[in-house]
Scaffold this active site. Structure first.
Site, PDB file in Angstrom:
ATOM      1  CG  ASP A  39      -2.117  -0.917   1.050  1.00  0.00           C
ATOM      2  OD1 ASP A  39      -2.301  -1.433  -0.065  1.00  0.00           O
ATOM      3  OD2 ASP A  39      -2.812  -1.157   2.045  1.00  0.00           O
ATOM      4  CG  HIS A 243      28.485   2.342  -3.955  1.00  0.00           C
ATOM      5  ND1 HIS A 243      28.359   1.532  -5.062  1.00  0.00           N
ATOM      6  CD2 HIS A 243      29.009   3.505  -4.407  1.00  0.00           C
ATOM      7  CE1 HIS A 243      28.793   2.182  -6.125  1.00  0.00           C
ATOM      8  NE2 HIS A 243      29.194   3.385  -5.757  1.00  0.00           N
ATOM      9  CG  ASP A 260      29.188  11.035  -2.502  1.00  0.00           C
ATOM     10  OD1 ASP A 260      28.484  11.966  -2.942  1.00  0.00           O
ATOM     11  OD2 ASP A 260      29.766  10.200  -3.239  1.00  0.00           O
ATOM     12  CG  ASP A 271      27.888  13.437  -7.007  1.00  0.00           C
ATOM     13  OD1 ASP A 271      28.050  13.155  -5.804  1.00  0.00           O
ATOM     14  OD2 ASP A 271      28.223  12.673  -7.942  1.00  0.00           O
ATOM     15  CG  HIS A 350      36.299   5.901  -7.416  1.00  0.00           C
ATOM     16  ND1 HIS A 350      36.485   7.208  -7.816  1.00  0.00           N
ATOM     17  CD2 HIS A 350      36.473   5.900  -6.061  1.00  0.00           C
ATOM     18  CE1 HIS A 350      36.727   7.955  -6.750  1.00  0.00           C
ATOM     19  NE2 HIS A 350      36.746   7.192  -5.675  1.00  0.00           N
ATOM     20  CG  HIS A 354      29.750  10.850 -12.447  1.00  0.00           C
ATOM     21  ND1 HIS A 354      28.726  11.731 -12.219  1.00  0.00           N
ATOM     22  CD2 HIS A 354      30.253  10.553 -11.216  1.00  0.00           C
ATOM     23  CE1 HIS A 354      28.596  11.934 -10.917  1.00  0.00           C
ATOM     24  NE2 HIS A 354      29.523  11.243 -10.274  1.00  0.00           N
ATOM     25  CG  HIS A 361      26.576   8.015 -11.970  1.00  0.00           C
ATOM     26  ND1 HIS A 361      26.977   6.751 -11.642  1.00  0.00           N
ATOM     27  CD2 HIS A 361      27.114   8.821 -11.001  1.00  0.00           C
ATOM     28  CE1 HIS A 361      27.707   6.791 -10.530  1.00  0.00           C
ATOM     29  NE2 HIS A 361      27.791   8.028 -10.127  1.00  0.00           N
ATOM     30  CD  GLU A 384      32.947  11.159  -8.112  1.00  0.00           C
ATOM     31  OE1 GLU A 384      32.791  10.507  -7.062  1.00  0.00           O
ATOM     32  OE2 GLU A 384      32.051  11.315  -8.949  1.00  0.00           O
ATOM     33  CE1 TYR A 388      37.196   6.559  -0.968  1.00  0.00           C
ATOM     34  CE2 TYR A 388      38.385   5.943  -2.969  1.00  0.00           C
ATOM     35  CZ  TYR A 388      37.438   6.722  -2.332  1.00  0.00           C
ATOM     36  OH  TYR A 388      36.741   7.666  -3.047  1.00  0.00           O
ATOM     37  NE  ARG A 406      33.439   9.870  -3.219  1.00  0.00           N
ATOM     38  CZ  ARG A 406      33.151   8.787  -2.505  1.00  0.00           C
ATOM     39  NH1 ARG A 406      34.055   7.843  -2.349  1.00  0.00           N
ATOM     40  NH2 ARG A 406      31.969   8.634  -1.936  1.00  0.00           N
ATOM     41  CD  GLU A 408      31.212  13.555  -6.232  1.00  0.00           C
ATOM     42  OE1 GLU A 408      30.832  13.037  -5.167  1.00  0.00           O
ATOM     43  OE2 GLU A 408      30.850  13.175  -7.365  1.00  0.00           O
TER      44      GLU A 408
HETATM   45  N1  GLY Z   1      27.400  10.082  -5.415  1.00  0.00           N
HETATM   46  C1  GLY Z   1      27.649   9.265  -6.518  1.00  0.00           C
HETATM   47  C2  GLY Z   1      28.940   9.534  -7.125  1.00  0.00           C
HETATM   48  O1  GLY Z   1      29.738  10.261  -6.574  1.00  0.00           O
HETATM   49  O2  GLY Z   1      29.216   9.080  -8.190  1.00  0.00           O
HETATM   50 MN    MN Z   2      29.978  11.587  -8.253  1.00  0.00          MN
HETATM   51 MN    MN Z   3      29.233  11.668  -5.047  1.00  0.00          MN
END
Ligand code: GLY
Ligand code: MN
Ligand code: MN
Length: 438
Positions: A39, A243, A260, A271, A350, A354, A361, A384, A388, A406, A408
């Site tokens: 619901d 993540h 983040d 972001d 990573h 992006h 993204h 970014e 780590y 990080r 960003e």
């Molecule tokens: N918050 C997602 C990224 O940094 O790609």
């Molecule tokens: Mn990002």
């Molecule tokens: Mn991010």
């Protein structure tokens, strides 16, 4: 209503139709509702492509763009007005509202779509759709095409080609207009303030979710109805989980916390990642790693200008990080070896960024003919870099273990270089320590 002027949506539809050619039709469905549990549903969020072309926020709608159609090129199917349903679930524009307020030339109840849409497709040679995005909708489309085929002996002509809409539409979305940038700047500023608030309120013993709450508070009270993605608040070694979204640990004195988080404003994302000491003061090891990531980010942002290729910021980051990691004794060998063997990947796994826009993204090709795309004014990207060092990383001195950083920012390519949209979130060691000391 969208913050964008109606003329902007009309311009986008026209630009898309110009690229499609005259014997084509584009068909796009609104996003479906997603059930959360019995619901209840997740808060509705319109599909980005659909919203980009319409500014229409309701579910259960389909648009057709039909270049050169004499009775009108922009046709929408939508829910009808319904007094009873509107009492329960809120206002609906209805076909009349869609014509008056959203620029449709023609509008019909969504319940009539099976009877009407085959006639709109019939006679068009090419159909542009986002195949695979909504499989149930793809099936319905094939049903409509079969309806036309069944009338072949009466002279009906089914389309000969199905084209991915994405290439044309997503290239449009990649280049942000002045009005879009106003919204993105605002989303960026609101999100930057949210990070400042988290820094100001951080102290040992708070739970990560308490900082998440402060971030959300700042988004909501400034008109961002939701975060653009699930916020990450990772303290201590949780910062090394890329993540991490549990956000449920108590933050310890002496740890860093990585946040983040970005707000979404009128369907545009910010972001931002900032990493700062829970107690307001970096330890020497934390400072060394942090400064290295920041130096690499500065080097990367400096490469962002028209004519540079997409991968230039990433290459700048690798260059600075590898040199710094060698100096700190976290990597061994020569710089060339580390880059060639990608040994830095144990600490930086990573990519550096992006595209950013309506989707966090965002859409748009990164390569053209197998070459990294050149940056052009109006593109927005994130930069970014991070490091780590896993808590169980045996190859490094224990003093480094469990540090995750990080940084960003959201960067617009301008005619002469770049603009950092998220500049209002402090990031030098001195600025962060000064802010947190107040
Ligand atoms: N918050 C997602 C990224 O940094 O790609
Ligand atoms: Mn990002
Ligand atoms: Mn991010």
């Amino acid at each position: 209503m969208s913050l964008l002027p109606a003329a902007e949506f009309a311009r986008r539809r026209q630009a898309l139709m110009n690229m499609m050619g005259d014997d084509a039709i584009a068909i796009l469905p609104a996003a479906p509702h997603y059930k959360r549990n019995r619901d209840t549903e997740y808060r509705y969020r319109q599909d980005s492509d659909f919203y980009y072309l319409t500014g229409f926020p309701e579910p259960e709608a389909v648009i057709c763009l039909i270049p050169g159609r004499p009775q009108g090129e922009f046709v929408m199917f939508c829910r009808e007005r319904d007094r009873e349903m509107e009492i329960w679930n809120g206002y609906r524009a209805g076909p009349e509202g869609v014509v008056n307020d959203f620029g449709a030339d023609d509008a019909f109840p969504i319940t009539d779509i099976d009877d009407i849409i085959p006639g709109l497709i019939e006679g068009r040679e090419r159909v542009f759709v986002s195949m695979g995005a909504q499989p149930v909708f793809d099936q319905r489309l094939m049903g409509w095409v079969n309806t036309i085929r069944a009338k072949a002996r009466a002279g009906a002509h089914a389309p000969g080609e199905f084209m991915m809409l994405d290439h044309l539409l997503h290239d449009l979305r990649l280049f942000k207009s002045a009005d879009e940038l106003k919204i993105m700047r605002k989303a960026a500023t609101i999100s930057a303030r949210a990070h400042v608030r988290a820094m100001q309120l951080s102290r040992p013993g708070l739970y990560e979710y308490e900082l998440e709450a402060e971030i959300l508070h700042e988004f909501l009270r400034n008109g961002c109805p939701a975060p653009a993605y699930n916020s990450i608040v990772g303290s201590g070694a949780n910062a090394c989980i890329l993540h991490y979204v549990e956000n449920n640990k108590a933050m310890r004195d002496g740890d860093l916390v990585l946040i983040d988080a970005g707000g979404e404003l009128d369907h545009y994302a910010a972001d931002i990642t900032r990493t700062f000491p829970v107690n307001g003061k970096f330890s020497p090891e934390q400072k060394a790693i942090y400064q290295l990531v920041l130096d690499s980010q500065h080097a990367a942002i400096a490469t962002v200008k028209p004519g540079a290729h997409w991968n230039a910021p990433h290459e700048a980051v690798i260059d600075v990080l590898v040199e710094g990691l060698l100096k700190l004794g976290l990597l061994t060998g020569t710089k060339e070896e580390c880059i060639e063997q990608a040994s830095y990947r144990q600490f930086f796994m990573h990519r550096t960024g992006h595209w950013l826009g309506m989707d966090v993204h965002d859409v748009g090709d990164y390569k053209i003919d197998n070459n990294w795309r050149e940056l052009e004014p109006g593109m927005v990207m994130t930069v970014e870099p991070g490091l780590y060092i896993a808590p169980d990383c045996e190859s490094v001195d224990p003093k480094w273990r469990g540090i995750g950083v990080r940084i960003e920012d959201d960067v617009l390519v301008t005619k002469t270089g770049h603009e950092v949209l998220t500049h209002a979130a402090p990031k030098t060691v001195d600025d962060i320590e000064a802010l947190m000391a107040r």
